[in-house]
Structures are given as C-alpha cells and as structure tokens.
Design a protein around this motif. Structure first.
Motif, PDB file in Angstrom:
ATOM      1  N   LEU A 107      -1.795  -3.964   5.028  1.00 32.77           N
ATOM      2  CA  LEU A 107      -2.461  -4.147   3.740  1.00 32.77           C
ATOM      3  C   LEU A 107      -3.063  -2.863   3.190  1.00 32.77           C
ATOM      4  O   LEU A 107      -3.388  -2.793   2.001  1.00 32.77           O
ATOM      5  CB  LEU A 107      -3.560  -5.207   3.874  1.00 32.77           C
ATOM      6  N   CYS A 108      -3.231  -1.845   4.039  1.00 34.82           N
ATOM      7  CA  CYS A 108      -3.832  -0.588   3.598  1.00 34.82           C
ATOM      8  C   CYS A 108      -3.447   0.511   4.575  1.00 34.82           C
ATOM      9  O   CYS A 108      -3.122   0.238   5.736  1.00 34.82           O
ATOM     10  CB  CYS A 108      -5.358  -0.705   3.498  1.00 34.82           C
ATOM     11  N   ALA A 109      -3.479   1.757   4.106  1.00 40.64           N
ATOM     12  CA  ALA A 109      -3.104   2.884   4.962  1.00 40.64           C
ATOM     13  C   ALA A 109      -3.819   4.142   4.501  1.00 40.64           C
ATOM     14  O   ALA A 109      -4.240   4.255   3.345  1.00 40.64           O
ATOM     15  CB  ALA A 109      -1.591   3.092   4.944  1.00 40.64           C
ATOM     16  N   SER A 110      -3.941   5.103   5.425  1.00 37.54           N
ATOM     17  CA  SER A 110      -4.572   6.386   5.126  1.00 37.54           C
ATOM     18  C   SER A 110      -3.943   7.449   6.012  1.00 37.54           C
ATOM     19  O   SER A 110      -3.617   7.188   7.179  1.00 37.54           O
ATOM     20  CB  SER A 110      -6.087   6.307   5.372  1.00 37.54           C
TER      21      SER A 110
ATOM     22  N   THR B 165       0.833  -1.204   0.000  1.00 37.02           N
ATOM     23  CA  THR B 165       0.000   0.000   0.000  1.00 37.02           C
ATOM     24  C   THR B 165       0.865   1.250   0.000  1.00 37.02           C
ATOM     25  O   THR B 165       1.950   1.271   0.594  1.00 37.02           O
ATOM     26  CB  THR B 165      -0.955   0.019   1.214  1.00 37.02           C
ATOM     27  N   ILE B 166       0.388   2.293  -0.701  1.00 40.08           N
ATOM     28  CA  ILE B 166       1.054   3.594  -0.752  1.00 40.08           C
ATOM     29  C   ILE B 166      -0.020   4.672  -0.672  1.00 40.08           C
ATOM     30  O   ILE B 166      -1.045   4.595  -1.351  1.00 40.08           O
ATOM     31  CB  ILE B 166       1.863   3.792  -2.052  1.00 40.08           C
ATOM     32  N   THR B 167       0.225   5.690   0.152  1.00 42.48           N
ATOM     33  CA  THR B 167      -0.677   6.834   0.221  1.00 42.48           C
ATOM     34  C   THR B 167       0.147   8.068   0.555  1.00 42.48           C
ATOM     35  O   THR B 167       1.331   7.969   0.905  1.00 42.48           O
ATOM     36  CB  THR B 167      -1.791   6.612   1.264  1.00 42.48           C
ATOM     37  N   SER B 168      -0.457   9.247   0.442  1.00 45.89           N
ATOM     38  CA  SER B 168       0.288  10.473   0.724  1.00 45.89           C
ATOM     39  C   SER B 168      -0.646  11.552   1.253  1.00 45.89           C
ATOM     40  O   SER B 168      -1.867  11.482   1.094  1.00 45.89           O
ATOM     41  CB  SER B 168       1.010  10.984  -0.531  1.00 45.89           C
ATOM     42  N   SER B 169      -0.027  12.557   1.869  1.00 51.68           N
ATOM     43  CA  SER B 169      -0.740  13.744   2.324  1.00 51.68           C
ATOM     44  C   SER B 169       0.255  14.891   2.322  1.00 51.68           C
ATOM     45  O   SER B 169       1.210  14.886   3.107  1.00 51.68           O
ATOM     46  CB  SER B 169      -1.326  13.543   3.724  1.00 51.68           C
ATOM     47  N   GLY B 170       0.046  15.855   1.417  1.00 51.26           N
ATOM     48  CA  GLY B 170       0.986  16.961   1.313  1.00 51.26           C
ATOM     49  C   GLY B 170       2.377  16.474   0.958  1.00 51.26           C
ATOM     50  O   GLY B 170       2.558  15.688   0.024  1.00 51.26           O
ATOM     51  N   PRO B 171       3.397  16.888   1.724  1.00 51.59           N
ATOM     52  CA  PRO B 171       4.777  16.510   1.390  1.00 51.59           C
ATOM     53  C   PRO B 171       5.207  15.166   1.969  1.00 51.59           C
ATOM     54  O   PRO B 171       6.394  14.833   1.928  1.00 51.59           O
ATOM     55  CB  PRO B 171       5.590  17.643   2.024  1.00 51.59           C
ATOM     56  N   GLN B 172       4.274  14.398   2.514  1.00 49.29           N
ATOM     57  CA  GLN B 172       4.640  13.143   3.165  1.00 49.29           C
ATOM     58  C   GLN B 172       4.000  11.949   2.469  1.00 49.29           C
ATOM     59  O   GLN B 172       2.821  11.966   2.128  1.00 49.29           O
ATOM     60  CB  GLN B 172       4.244  13.178   4.643  1.00 49.29           C
ATOM     61  N   LEU B 173       4.815  10.918   2.282  1.00 48.11           N
ATOM     62  CA  LEU B 173       4.391   9.678   1.643  1.00 48.11           C
ATOM     63  C   LEU B 173       4.451   8.561   2.673  1.00 48.11           C
ATOM     64  O   LEU B 173       5.361   8.518   3.508  1.00 48.11           O
ATOM     65  CB  LEU B 173       5.316   9.354   0.468  1.00 48.11           C
TER      66      LEU B 173
ATOM     67  N   HIS C  20      -4.266  11.587   7.438  1.00 45.05           N
ATOM     68  CA  HIS C  20      -5.145  12.748   7.572  1.00 45.05           C
ATOM     69  C   HIS C  20      -4.716  13.574   8.776  1.00 45.05           C
ATOM     70  O   HIS C  20      -4.641  13.065   9.904  1.00 45.05           O
ATOM     71  CB  HIS C  20      -6.605  12.311   7.737  1.00 45.05           C
ATOM     72  N   ASN C  21      -4.421  14.857   8.529  1.00 45.14           N
ATOM     73  CA  ASN C  21      -4.095  15.800   9.603  1.00 45.14           C
ATOM     74  C   ASN C  21      -3.063  15.246  10.587  1.00 45.14           C
ATOM     75  O   ASN C  21      -3.284  15.208  11.802  1.00 45.14           O
ATOM     76  CB  ASN C  21      -5.364  16.215  10.355  1.00 45.14           C
ATOM     77  N   ASN C  22      -1.927  14.806  10.036  1.00 43.57           N
ATOM     78  CA  ASN C  22      -0.795  14.329  10.836  1.00 43.57           C
ATOM     79  C   ASN C  22      -1.079  13.047  11.613  1.00 43.57           C
ATOM     80  O   ASN C  22      -0.378  12.731  12.580  1.00 43.57           O
ATOM     81  CB  ASN C  22      -0.315  15.416  11.804  1.00 43.57           C
ATOM     82  N   VAL C  23      -2.091  12.314  11.203  1.00 41.65           N
ATOM     83  CA  VAL C  23      -2.375  11.000  11.784  1.00 41.65           C
ATOM     84  C   VAL C  23      -2.341   9.967  10.663  1.00 41.65           C
ATOM     85  O   VAL C  23      -2.898  10.190   9.586  1.00 41.65           O
ATOM     86  CB  VAL C  23      -3.739  10.967  12.499  1.00 41.65           C
ATOM     87  N   ALA C  24      -1.671   8.852  10.920  1.00 38.54           N
ATOM     88  CA  ALA C  24      -1.612   7.746   9.965  1.00 38.54           C
ATOM     89  C   ALA C  24      -2.411   6.572  10.510  1.00 38.54           C
ATOM     90  O   ALA C  24      -2.330   6.254  11.697  1.00 38.54           O
ATOM     91  CB  ALA C  24      -0.164   7.326   9.721  1.00 38.54           C
ATOM     92  N   ALA C  25      -3.197   5.936   9.638  1.00 36.09           N
ATOM     93  CA  ALA C  25      -3.962   4.744  10.015  1.00 36.09           C
ATOM     94  C   ALA C  25      -3.510   3.584   9.148  1.00 36.09           C
ATOM     95  O   ALA C  25      -3.327   3.737   7.936  1.00 36.09           O
ATOM     96  CB  ALA C  25      -5.456   4.984   9.844  1.00 36.09           C
ATOM     97  N   ALA C  26      -3.328   2.418   9.768  1.00 33.83           N
ATOM     98  CA  ALA C  26      -2.894   1.221   9.047  1.00 33.83           C
ATOM     99  C   ALA C  26      -3.851   0.079   9.341  1.00 33.83           C
ATOM    100  O   ALA C  26      -4.159  -0.204  10.505  1.00 33.83           O
ATOM    101  CB  ALA C  26      -1.474   0.840   9.455  1.00 33.83           C
ATOM    102  N   GLY C  27      -4.328  -0.575   8.278  1.00 32.17           N
ATOM    103  CA  GLY C  27      -5.139  -1.777   8.422  1.00 32.17           C
ATOM    104  C   GLY C  27      -4.276  -2.993   8.172  1.00 32.17           C
ATOM    105  O   GLY C  27      -3.498  -3.027   7.213  1.00 32.17           O
ATOM    106  N   THR C  28      -4.384  -4.003   9.025  1.00 28.06           N
ATOM    107  CA  THR C  28      -3.444  -5.119   8.977  1.00 28.06           C
ATOM    108  C   THR C  28      -4.126  -6.467   8.736  1.00 28.06           C
ATOM    109  O   THR C  28      -5.336  -6.614   8.912  1.00 28.06           O
ATOM    110  CB  THR C  28      -2.642  -5.210  10.292  1.00 28.06           C
ATOM    111  N   TYR C  29      -3.284  -7.412   8.352  1.00 26.39           N
ATOM    112  CA  TYR C  29      -3.734  -8.797   8.202  1.00 26.39           C
ATOM    113  C   TYR C  29      -4.165  -9.368   9.552  1.00 26.39           C
ATOM    114  O   TYR C  29      -4.967 -10.298   9.614  1.00 26.39           O
ATOM    115  CB  TYR C  29      -2.595  -9.635   7.614  1.00 26.39           C
ATOM    116  N   GLY C  30      -3.662  -8.787  10.624  1.00 26.11           N
ATOM    117  CA  GLY C  30      -3.995  -9.245  11.971  1.00 26.11           C
ATOM    118  C   GLY C  30      -5.285  -8.672  12.519  1.00 26.11           C
ATOM    119  O   GLY C  30      -5.462  -8.622  13.747  1.00 26.11           O
TER     120      GLY C  30
END
Length: 400
Positions: free
Chosen positions: A213-216, A174-182, A218-228
């Motif tokens: 498996l997925c990420a998002s 998974t790859i996502t970005s927000s502003g200058p951060q990937l 928003h406003n300096n918070v990162a969320a990750a969804g996992t196989y677990g």
C-alpha cells in the motif's frame, strides 16, 4: 555712494552630491527589499555589490522579512542556530506568489481518460518534468509535462511517452523514486524496481506478505508497508534481497517513510510508529484521534493527513517527535494525498478538493481547487503539482 555687490557663484561638483543606493542605512534597504521577490534578491541583487551580498546573506534580513509580510508565526516549530532562514523564507515567498489569488499564477492542465480505471498512484521526477501514474488497470504510464503548453487544448497522446500495460498483476497503489530508480507496489503483493535511465526496464522484484500500500526509498534500501500489517525492507543493490521485517501495527500500513535513522509508518490502527534502525527497536508510537492515511516528512517536519481531512503536525527535530498542532483546512473527507516543503503544505481529499496552505501558525489557505472526482493521490515537486482523480490527471505548472 551706492554699494555694488557681485553675485558670488560657486560651482558645485555634482559627484559630491550623488546618492548611491548602497549608501542608505540597512533599515531603509530592508524596507525596500521587502517589496522585492526573494528569488530576485538571491539571484540578482546579491551579486550587485559586496554590501548587498552581505545584507542578503544575513539571517536578520530574512527574519525581518517574515515580520513585515506575516502576522503569523514562521516556522511553526522552534529552530536552532543553524536554521537556514534564507532558504526557508525564500521558499515561503516563492510558494505564496505561485498560489496567491487561488493559484492565478499557475496553469492548469487536465489529461482526461489517462487510464481505463481509477488512478491511485502518481509521482513526479526529473525536476517535475515527467509524471508517472499507476492505476487499477495495472498499467504504468509516463507523461512528458513539457509537452503540455495549452491548458485549453491538452493532447494526451502527445504527452504520453511510455507505457507498461501489465506492470503489475493487481491494482497499482504506490509509486516512489530515488535518483534513477523508480519503485512501484500493488495489490499483487509485489514491489518492483525500475531503471529510469535505460528505458524504464524492470530491474528487480520482491514478493511481500500482503498487498503493498505504500513504499519509500533511501540510500539503496526500499521499504514497503503492507495490508498484512508489516513493514519490510529490501537491499536494492542485491536484487531486492530482504533485509528486515517488522510488525509495528495491528492493522494495515497506509504510509511509510524511510531515512538514515528511522522507519516511520502510519496505520489503520490510528498510530504512527517510529522505528529506530540503529537500535533495532521502536523508538516511540504516536497516537492519533483518527488514523493517518497520508504523510509528508522532511526538514524536521512530519505532517499527517487523517481519514476526516484534518492535518496533524509533529516536530521531529532532535529526534523528539513532539506533537505541535492539528489543522482543519476545510476538507470534508479522507485525506488521500499530502505533500509539503518549507513554503507550503498541499492536501488532497475524497471530497474532490485540493488545498494549498502556508507552513505558518496559524495555517493560512492560499488556494482551493475542485476536481471532477475523489482525489486518489498527489505529488508536488519544483513548483509542479500532479493530482489524480478517478481516471484523470490534473497538472498545475507555473506561468512562464
């Protein structure tokens, strides 16, 4: 005695009989405007005079334009008084002109052998000018799409501008970005944050409890969804310090979206969980006939693509998450990529097909493409579409 008459000559002033366009009734002007492209109306015609500007900024103008061009319902969910009709209809109009006639107004570029293995993650940033791809070969590659100029002669070496060969120690998923951060995540259970403004150097990393498996972001918070089965959030300002961990599902989390109010996640357990970040509890759980593999969420619309290639739509205005309808656009496999805006919804599938459809009811498919192998992922931004298929990347850009 014969009567003689003199021919009466009346000199008319031509200025009295000139017909100016802005003197026409609004009904006739709207009919004329309906044949013009939306961007021309907004960017050019609206600055001709005050009368045109007022007419073009009136909601009725754009509602009547929809009635003239479509026999279907748009938008596909009820909208309130503050709905931006000009933005919505102009987006629909723009996307239709891009993709009509099976995308003849788009140039297609294929970068073959972009990686050594299957590409599962692809993303666009800088207004669609740069593409980043992640693969099972654990490499992260950056492509300058401005250097793709000739569809018949695609030079991958010229387009490749940066590469991180060991970005992860497992498959990049998974790859996502927000502003200058990937942000990237993979099967090594790591979530990496990269600085795009300083040579794409790695800033921070977070260890998750299971493959990411997925990420998002928003406003300096990162969320990750996992196989677990977990969804974990991290504070990007404090070195990816863990914030919260929730278990909304009984199986792997395949898609996640984060905003100010919610954490929305889709899982192999055939549910979509909506977690209320303020109340710290699950707001609602949406049941799906087949589990959703990809999601697209924005502007009050939540689209989900399931393992059988069907698109589902929920109305998320006013925090209601109400099911609207399911659409069969002709896929015959699992939907691995989904992206939408006001004007179109684009879906990619393991049957090697990519379809571009309207956001109206009933849904109308404008374009259908076939790629060489199963679609791994896709992303759409500012008229540029990027899709991965096996070890290749396919780019669609508007004709200039």
């Amino acid at each position: 005695m014969p009567v003689t008459t003199k021919r009466l000559q009346i000199k008319l002033r031509t200025d009295d009989y000139k017909l100016y366009l802005h003197f026409l009734p609004p009904e006739i002007l709207l009919k004329i405007f309906s044949y013009l492209e939306s961007n021309f109306m907004i960017n050019t015609l609206s600055i001709v005079c005050k009368a045109f500007n007022k007419l073009i900024n009136d909601n009725y103008t754009w509602k009547s334009r929809i009635n003239f061009k479509l026999t279907s319902t748009f938008p596909c969910i009820p909208v309130g008084e503050n709905f931006n009709w000009k933005k919505a209809v102009s987006n629909l109009d723009t996307e239709y002109h891009r993709w009509k006639n099976n995308g003849r107004n788009m140039n297609k570029f294929t970068i073959k052998s972009a990686h050594y293995s299957f590409i599962h993650a692809i993303h666009l940033f800088q207004n669609g000018r740069v593409c980043v791809s992640g693969s099972r070969d654990c490499a992260l590659k950056f492509w300058d799409l401005d250097k793709l100029t000739d569809p018949k002669n695609v030079n991958a070496t010229d387009a490749l501008v940066d590469i991180h060969l060991d970005a992860h120690k497992g498959w990049i998923w998974t790859i996502t970005s927000s502003g200058p951060q990937l942000c990237t995540g993979g099967w090594d259970a790591m979530l990496h944050l990269w600085d795009l403004e300083n040579g794409c150097r790695r800033l921070y990393s977070a260890k998750c409890k299971g493959a990411v498996l997925c990420a998002s972001l928003h406003n300096n918070v990162a969320a990750a969804g996992t196989y677990g089965r977990r969804v974990s959030t991290f504070d990007m300002r404090r070195g990816m310090l863990p914030v919260k961990e929730i278990w909304p599902h009984s199986r792997a989390v395949l898609a996640v979206h984060l905003d100010d109010k919610h954490i929305i996640s889709a899982s192999e357990d055939a549910t979509i969980s909506v977690y209320d970040r303020t109340a710290n509890k699950t707001l609602t759980t949406l049941e799906c006939p087949n589990y959703v593999m990809s999601m697209s969420y924005r502007d009050g619309f939540l689209y989900g693509g399931d393992k059988r290639g069907v698109i589902h739509l929920w109305d998320v205005t006013e925090n209601q998450f109400k099911f609207v309808q399911s659409f069969d656009v002709g896929h015959d496999g699992s939907m691995t990529g989904l992206s939408h805006n006001f004007g179109c919804v684009i879906s990619g599938c393991t049957d090697r097909s990519i379809k571009v459809s309207s956001t109206s009811l009933p849904i109308i498919t404008w374009a259908s493409f076939e790629v060489e192998e199963n679609v791994g992922d896709l992303y759409y931004l500012r008229g540029v579409l990027a899709a991965s298929s096996s070890d290749a990347i396919t780019i669609w850009k508007p004709n200039k």
